[in-house]
Design a protein around this motif. Structure first.
Motif: not given
Length: 479
Positions: A10-14, A158-162, A200-207, A209-215
């Protein structure tokens, strides 16, 4: 949400609305709650020939944020036009910063489990807000309110550190806290002063990065958590079902608790950014930067460390106090006005005093003109003039202005009995006929002491000094 097969990235744009009296490029009031289209002038409404004029107060707010969030403050930045069409964007473009933002490469530390985690922040840039489309007033028509057009925003990316909803909420909470402490943003999420877009995107642990969607446009911690947990599971279900994630901009429905696609996600080149020809590049001098740094004051984490280290206040109580700036202002005012131990003040503040504020639908800042009477009450408790129990009973009267603590205590005859001779007589009477229980105490049963203290307090109608009674009882029982 725990899932051993998948992890979220997860990365955030606040978007933080800046606390300024006027807008970013016009003299219109920057004020929430006005009648529709009341805070609008020719610049805001995009009239031909109207030239924007930069509000330098917004630059100062950005610089303060730069210091507080460990950014590099760029002396050179450029405003650009972000081109897209929407009915509540009368100019046909949004003035923002793209290639040369005012702040780059910052970070904050957040709580993650039992440890601190560094969250890197890629950039923060200034931009103007768009207006507001209203669709729920009439069944046939939508309405446009331009009051928000031109409102100054600082977008913090933010960077995708969350890696979890908990981390995101902690990050947002820390960010909100810092921005409020330095007086950059009022942090009112319900009014839209602070809102988040979640990538937010999902991936296998350590894999990979997946395709992200922005909420888009989440304005409460509750909705942020719900949106993340739902979208995570949605993406996992799509992938495990053999599908592929489409890079979409998502809406979170607060009624159903679900995300749904609004449109395909744009890329930066889709907006055709180019430098705004009506605005010169921003050049900040080192002297201007140096003048702002001393105005920041003590940040939340610095107060937390000081309260724990110097004032000897427990961490959990310190965290409650520093959670809102108003809490610390009330606390420190009481500390400065009385010689009562800070630890006692903190305990009462987060306990009975905050409970009174909540029960009476008040705000903490309403206590600012009551700090002297609060200090007086805690002083007579600390000096054993009255007991804690009596203090709790008269606190509401003190806070409602029904008299000073000393006046209430004197009028109701609530002074604590601390005369050793008088208390010894009461203790002697309480111990009469208690040979069996005295033997049990002397045999090692500490619970009996509480029984005797209670018996003595009852005899004094609750006015006996419990600390002194406890001390005198032990002396007599150990003979």
């Amino acid at each position: 949400m725990v899932n051993d097969k998948w992890e979220m990235v997860i990365g955030l744009e606040v978007h933080a609305q800046l606390k300024t009296s006027s807008k970013l490029f016009s003299s219109s009031p920057n004020h929430f709650g006005s009648e529709p289209n009341e805070n609008v002038n020719f610049i805001d409404s995009g009239m031909p020939g109207m030239l924007p004029v930069l509000n330098f107060g917004c630059i100062e707010k950005a610089i303060k944020t730069g210091f507080a969030l460990n950014f590099t403050i760029n002396k050179y930045s450029v405003f650009e036009r972000k081109n897209y069409f929407y009915p509540d964007l009368p100019q046909g473009y949004q003035i923002s910063q793209f290639e040369y933002p005012i702040l780059t490469e910052g970070f904050i530390n957040i709580d993650s489990g039992e440890n601190q985690k560094k969250i890197r922040i890629e950039r923060a840039h200034l931009e103007q807000d768009a207006g507001k489309s209203i669709h729920d007033i009439d069944p046939k028509y939508s309405f446009i309110d331009l009051n928000r057009v031109g409102t100054p925003l600082l977008e913090i990316v933010s960077y995708p550190d969350l890696k979890s909803a908990d981390e995101v909420v902690n990050y947002m909470s820390s960010l909100r806290q810092i921005l409020m402490y330095i007086d950059v943003c009022d942090g009112n999420m319900q009014e839209g002063s602070l809102r988040a877009d979640i990538n937010l995107s999902v991936r296998k642990p350590g894999g990979d990065l997946g395709t992200r969607c922005e909420i888009k446009n989440l304005n409460s911690f509750k909705f942020i958590r719900q949106a993340i947990e739902y979208e995570f599971q949605r993406q996992v279900d799509v992938i495990e079902g053999g599908g592929e994630i489409e890079q979409n901009t998502m809406l979170f429905d607060t009624n159903t608790g679900e995300t749904r696609a609004m449109r395909s996600k744009e890329f930066s080149h889709d907006y055709r950014y180019f430098p705004d020809p009506d605005l010169l590049p921003v050049n900040i001098t080192q002297e201007q930067i140096d003048k702002i740094q001393p105005t920041i004051g003590e940040l939340p984490y610095q107060k937390l460390e000081r309260y724990i280290r110097e004032l000897k206040i427990e961490k959990d109580i310190s965290q409650i106090i520093i959670s809102e700036k108003e809490n610390t202002e009330v606390f420190e005012k009481i500390v400065n006005e009385t010689d009562v131990p800070a630890k006692l003040i903190a305990s009462w503040l987060v306990g009975d005093i905050f409970a009174f504020v909540k029960e009476n639908n008040l705000v903490v800042s309403s206590l600012m003109d009551k700090t002297k009477v609060i200090g007086e009450l805690l002083k007579i408790i600390s000096d054993d003039v009255i007991s804690n129990k009596v203090g709790k009973e008269i606190l509401p009267k003190v806070l409602k202005g029904e008299g000073s603590p000393s006046e209430i205590v004197k009028h109701q005859g609530l002074e604590q009995v601390s005369d050793s001779g008088e208390l010894e007589k009461i203790i002697d009477e309480a111990l009469q006929g208690e040979d069996h229980n005295i033997s049990k105490f002397q045999g090692g049963s500490d619970r009996i002491l509480g029984y005797f203290v209670g018996k003595c307090l009852k005899a004094t109608k609750g006015k006996g000094n419990p600390k002194l009674i406890n001390k005198l009882l032990i002396q007599k029982l150990q003979k």
